[in-house]
Design a protein around this motif. Structure first.
Motif, mmCIF file in Angstrom:
data_model
loop_
_atom_site.group_PDB
_atom_site.id
_atom_site.type_symbol
_atom_site.label_atom_id
_atom_site.label_comp_id
_atom_site.label_asym_id
_atom_site.label_seq_id
_atom_site.Cartn_x
_atom_site.Cartn_y
_atom_site.Cartn_z
ATOM 1 N N VAL A 296 -3.993 52.681 3.610
ATOM 2 C CA VAL A 296 -4.099 52.010 4.905
ATOM 3 C C VAL A 296 -4.722 52.952 5.932
ATOM 4 N N LEU A 297 -4.248 54.194 5.965
ATOM 5 C CA LEU A 297 -4.771 55.162 6.922
ATOM 6 C C LEU A 297 -6.204 55.556 6.596
ATOM 7 N N THR A 298 -6.524 55.624 5.306
ATOM 8 C CA THR A 298 -7.870 56.009 4.883
ATOM 9 C C THR A 298 -8.909 55.045 5.439
ATOM 10 N N TYR A 299 -8.613 53.754 5.403
ATOM 11 C CA TYR A 299 -9.553 52.749 5.876
ATOM 12 C C TYR A 299 -9.344 52.400 7.351
ATOM 13 N N LYS A 300 -8.527 53.201 8.042
ATOM 14 C CA LYS A 300 -8.320 53.080 9.488
ATOM 15 C C LYS A 300 -7.860 51.678 9.899
ATOM 16 N N TYR A 301 -6.836 51.201 9.240
ATOM 17 C CA TYR A 301 -6.240 49.932 9.613
ATOM 18 C C TYR A 301 -5.162 50.171 10.668
ATOM 19 N N THR A 302 -5.023 49.234 11.582
ATOM 20 C CA THR A 302 -3.928 49.304 12.552
ATOM 21 C C THR A 302 -2.635 48.899 11.857
ATOM 22 N N TRP A 303 -1.494 49.188 12.497
ATOM 23 C CA TRP A 303 -0.226 48.830 11.865
ATOM 24 C C TRP A 303 -0.069 47.309 11.784
#
Length: 275
Positions: A5-12
């Motif tokens: 999730v963080l790798t693809y820069k998704y919001t929470w």
């Protein structure tokens, strides 16, 4: 999964949407017994290995929480400083819990946790912060799912990363706990479909109210060890958890080393699969 999730820069909010979608897929493969076929196809000895492996994983977590083992730049894991009170009380608590459970003392695990927690009060390891308080509002996270990137290929990667981990994490937990209850017959779990459906529903419901994937917990082995065998015990656990929301300051007094002692005992119980 959340590294993805963080790798693809998704919001929470977008991550919660991915959790919800994975829960829906989880529900479908549970209803149509696809997941049950996968779990049933695992050889019996490998199921016992899964149970033991999860136990060893819990063991290292417990030792790390109590600082019995600590990080090391060269060896990754090394012995902590046993001259501090936290690791000493954790090990004392573990011995106490093991002895009480061996003697079949009702509530032996809880007695061990509370005993070492009380000892830690004069040592400054536990701090009193009240008894009762109102639970915080869930409004900031309720229904905050964001499906704006659902059409992207990376979104599918996130969904299946979460789904894959949830499926096999839950499988290991169910195998480990049911093995301790004696409900595993001929290497297969009875009423598997119902357990999987409830787990998938929890994942969907959790995302709606604003939390990451919810799943069954291996710590349930402590309750099984105390005698829990039916769904009625789970109903009462749920009721007491709701009541515990109003006693969070009191629960917060229990230090990490005290619960680590119980977790380490559960780890040993799970590792019996090795035998």
């Amino acid at each position: 999964a959340f590294t993805v999730v963080l790798t693809y820069k998704y919001t929470w909010q977008q991550a919660l949407a991915a959790v919800f979608c994975s829960g829906v897929i989880f529900f479908l493969i549970s209803v149509f017994r696809i997941r049950q076929y996968v779990i049933d196809s695992i050889p019996h000895n490998l199921k016992l290995a899964v149970s033991a492996g999860v136990g060893l994983f819990l063991g290292i977590i417990a030792l790390e929480e109590a600082k019995v083992v600590v990080d090391h730049p060269a060896t990754l894991v090394t012995l902590g400083d046993l001259r501090h009170w936290e690791p000493v009380l954790m090990l004392i608590g573990f011995v106490l819990i093991a002895a009480l459970n061996y003697r079949r003392v009702m509530g032996g695990t809880l007695i061990g946790i509370l005993a070492v927690a009380i000892v830690g009060i004069p040592l400054g390891l536990s701090k009193f912060s009240g008894i009762v308080s109102m639970p915080p509002s869930i409004a900031p996270t309720l229904f905050q799912l964001d499906f704006s990137r659902v059409g992207e290929a990376t979104f599918l990667i996130v969904i299946f990363s979460i789904l894959f981990i949830d499926v096999f994490d839950n499988a290991g937990t169910l195998i480990g706990v049911t093995h301790r209850t004696g409900l595993m017959k001929d290497g297969k779990l009875e009423r598997m479909k119902e357990a999987l459906i409830s787990d998938s529903f929890a994942a969907m419901f959790g995302s709606v109210i604003g939390t990451s994937t919810t799943t069954s917990y291996i710590e349930s082995a402590a309750g099984v060890q105390a005698g829990a065998r039916t769904g009625l015990s789970s109903v009462f656990v749920a009721i007491f958890f709701l009541l515990a929301l109003f006693f969070s300051p009191l629960a917060g007094m229990i230090p990490a080393y005290a619960t680590a002692a119980a977790l380490f005992y559960v780890a040993c119980v799970m590792a019996r699969g090795l035998a």
